[in-house]
Design an enzyme around this catalytic site. Structure first.
Site, mmCIF file in Angstrom:
data_model
loop_
_atom_site.group_PDB
_atom_site.id
_atom_site.type_symbol
_atom_site.label_atom_id
_atom_site.label_comp_id
_atom_site.label_asym_id
_atom_site.label_seq_id
_atom_site.Cartn_x
_atom_site.Cartn_y
_atom_site.Cartn_z
ATOM 1 N N LYS A 111 26.512 76.487 55.753
ATOM 2 C CA LYS A 111 26.309 77.627 55.009
ATOM 3 C C LYS A 111 24.822 78.135 55.110
ATOM 4 O O LYS A 111 24.714 79.566 55.003
ATOM 5 C CB LYS A 111 26.592 77.269 53.624
ATOM 6 C CG LYS A 111 28.206 76.847 53.393
ATOM 7 C CD LYS A 111 28.973 77.923 52.545
ATOM 8 C CE LYS A 111 30.492 77.740 52.678
ATOM 9 N NZ LYS A 111 30.924 76.414 52.109
ATOM 10 N N LYS A 194 40.005 75.029 62.825
ATOM 11 C CA LYS A 194 40.741 74.852 61.626
ATOM 12 C C LYS A 194 41.017 76.158 60.840
ATOM 13 O O LYS A 194 40.445 77.288 61.103
ATOM 14 C CB LYS A 194 39.595 74.326 60.658
ATOM 15 C CG LYS A 194 39.846 74.345 59.229
ATOM 16 C CD LYS A 194 38.808 73.865 58.221
ATOM 17 C CE LYS A 194 39.003 74.411 56.864
ATOM 18 N NZ LYS A 194 37.880 74.166 56.068
ATOM 19 N N LYS A 197 39.804 80.378 55.370
ATOM 20 C CA LYS A 197 39.427 81.799 54.963
ATOM 21 C C LYS A 197 38.456 82.376 55.412
ATOM 22 O O LYS A 197 38.285 83.322 56.177
ATOM 23 C CB LYS A 197 39.335 81.744 53.234
ATOM 24 C CG LYS A 197 40.644 81.874 52.683
ATOM 25 C CD LYS A 197 40.431 81.540 51.265
ATOM 26 C CE LYS A 197 40.448 80.045 50.840
ATOM 27 N NZ LYS A 197 40.824 79.871 49.462
HETATM 28 P P1 TYM Z 1 38.884 74.530 49.586
HETATM 29 O O1 TYM Z 1 39.147 75.538 48.285
HETATM 30 O O2 TYM Z 1 38.193 75.024 50.514
HETATM 31 O O3 TYM Z 1 40.421 73.944 50.130
HETATM 32 C C1 TYM Z 1 41.458 73.362 49.184
HETATM 33 C C2 TYM Z 1 42.122 72.341 49.708
HETATM 34 O O4 TYM Z 1 43.022 72.586 50.884
HETATM 35 C C3 TYM Z 1 42.326 71.815 52.036
HETATM 36 N N1 TYM Z 1 42.300 72.475 53.430
HETATM 37 C C4 TYM Z 1 43.029 72.203 54.389
HETATM 38 N N2 TYM Z 1 43.719 71.096 54.522
HETATM 39 C C5 TYM Z 1 44.149 70.978 56.148
HETATM 40 N N3 TYM Z 1 43.734 71.811 57.128
HETATM 41 C C6 TYM Z 1 43.180 73.021 56.870
HETATM 42 N N4 TYM Z 1 43.107 73.865 57.844
HETATM 43 C C7 TYM Z 1 42.561 73.188 55.483
HETATM 44 N N5 TYM Z 1 41.923 74.222 54.911
HETATM 45 C C8 TYM Z 1 41.690 73.944 53.499
HETATM 46 C C9 TYM Z 1 41.027 71.250 51.561
HETATM 47 O O5 TYM Z 1 40.817 70.051 52.177
HETATM 48 C C10 TYM Z 1 41.270 71.223 50.320
HETATM 49 O O6 TYM Z 1 41.880 69.740 49.940
HETATM 50 N N6 TYM Z 1 35.580 71.605 47.535
HETATM 51 C C11 TYM Z 1 36.942 71.974 47.544
HETATM 52 C C12 TYM Z 1 37.485 72.165 45.982
HETATM 53 C C13 TYM Z 1 37.120 71.171 45.123
HETATM 54 C C14 TYM Z 1 37.717 69.840 44.885
HETATM 55 C C15 TYM Z 1 37.182 69.369 43.780
HETATM 56 C C16 TYM Z 1 38.696 69.157 45.570
HETATM 57 C C17 TYM Z 1 36.192 71.503 44.194
HETATM 58 N N7 TYM Z 1 36.064 70.113 43.319
HETATM 59 C C18 TYM Z 1 37.595 68.208 43.299
HETATM 60 C C19 TYM Z 1 39.168 67.944 45.143
HETATM 61 C C20 TYM Z 1 38.296 67.363 44.286
HETATM 62 C C21 TYM Z 1 36.982 72.937 48.476
HETATM 63 O O7 TYM Z 1 36.520 73.882 48.704
HETATM 64 O O8 TYM Z 1 38.512 73.072 48.970
#
Ligand code: TYM
Length: 328
Positions: A111, A194, A197
């Protein structure tokens, strides 16, 4: 008993990666464990969204959670910013989080490279906020996709560090959880690793059949297998990974065999894949529309979820304050 927690940043709509990497596990886990599923709106502040977008996008994810099958009677579903206790724990964890280790986190480095004018402290301490989200309910299982592994390691580091620093065994060490038994990564259809978004290659849960067909038919492929039983190149493996997620085993095996005997036609595979995605998503899309139209219900669910989450969070915070030496 295991406490399950997970969250998603509300920076758009849910896509297939979110579904197979995370939300599908949430739905299953809520029948077995004490679960907390939240919408990580504080996390989305690193990119400075507008106030109206913040409000709308939290509701959007809530409607999509419910449409996927999350049930407020079984799980505690809440919006992160409704539970201010998290922030106090974030502060305590930050006091024992070090610049060097935070700067080494891959997603921070990426980032910082992509947005050099906005390398803010919130971005740097993203892993401590995520650790606070997890530890505020003393969670043990965290269903996330593979891309969150490093953040999970940081959460374990901070849980251990707190316990060691104060000579207590207070925070359980949270483990990642995935339905498949290992982290899942749903690929994009554009040949990039991957679905995400920021990669702009998503199939969204609300996409209608025509949009899904168009996206799948455009998927990158190659000239076809060059020898029987050969290893699949990445772009083809990506299609098979998706097929493995949405289609039946028979369908997967059928195309796998066709690959192995070199009679595969990518057009047929894509048509089938598109159909199976459509069949999976159609009921979800219909429910998203219903829930999205009922903002009163969404607001009530968020309010009740926040009340439940705050009871658990306040208890942890009382303990933590006592351990640290503050008045409780
Ligand atoms: P985020 O919002 O980017 O994604 C949400 C969840 O979706 C999963 N994910 C994927 N899994 C498999 N293949 C993909 N292409 C793919 N794209 C997204 C992510 O692994 C995630 O599980 N930091 C986290 C949000 C968060 C969080 C937490 C999660 C904040 N605090 C505490 C668990 C516990 C995030 O940005 O996910």
């Amino acid at each position: 008993m295991d406490i399950v927690l997970s969250g998603i940043r509300p920076t758009g709509n849910l896509h297939l990666g979110n579904y197979y990497g995370a939300v599908k596990s949430f739905v299953k886990l809520q029948d077995e464990f004490n679960c907390y599923f939240f919408i990580a709106d504080w996390h989305s502040l690193t990119t400075h969204p507008k106030p109206e977008d913040i409000r709308r996008s939290a509701r959007t994810i809530l409607a999509e959670y419910l449409a996927c099958g999350l049930d407020p009677k079984k799980s505690t579903i809440y919006i992160q910013s409704d539970v201010p206790e998290t922030i106090e724990l974030y502060l305590y964890l930050n006091m024992n989080a070090y610049l060097g280790e935070l700067e080494r986190v891959t997603s921070f480095k990426e980032k910082a490279r992509k947005q050099p004018d906005n390398v803010n402290a919130g971005l740097l301490t993203y892993p401590t906020l995520m650790a606070a989200d997890i530890l505020i309910h003393r969670s043990t299982k965290v269903p996330v996709g593979k891309d969150q592994e490093q953040n999970m390691e940081m959460a374990r580091l901070y849980a251990n560090r707190f316990n060691n620093k104060y000579g207590v065994d207070y925070f359980p060490i949270p483990q990642s959880f995935s339905l498949a038994g290992r982290g899942i990564k749903i690929p994009g259809l554009d040949g990039s690793g991957k679905m995400g978004k920021s990669e702009g290659n998503c199939i969204y849960l609300y996409d209608d059949p025509a949009v899904i067909r168009k996206k799948v038919m455009r998927a990158v492929t190659d000239a076809g297998p060059q020898a029987p039983n050969s290893e699949k190149p990445e772009v083809i493996q990506n299609l098979f990974t998706l097929l493995g997620a949405v289609s039946s085993k028979e369908t997967y095996d059928y195309f796998d065999e066709k690959w192995n005997d070199m009679s595969i036609r990518y057009g047929d595979l894509k048509k089938q894949l598109a159909q199976d995605i459509i069949d999976t998503l159609t009921p979800i899309r219909e429910r998203i529309a219903e829930y999205s139209a009922n903002t009163e219900l969404l607001d009530r669910i968020a309010l009740e979820g926040a009340e439940k989450a705050r009871v658990s969070a306040a208890k942890t915070l009382r303990d933590v304050r006592e351990i640290i030496g503050f008045r409780v």
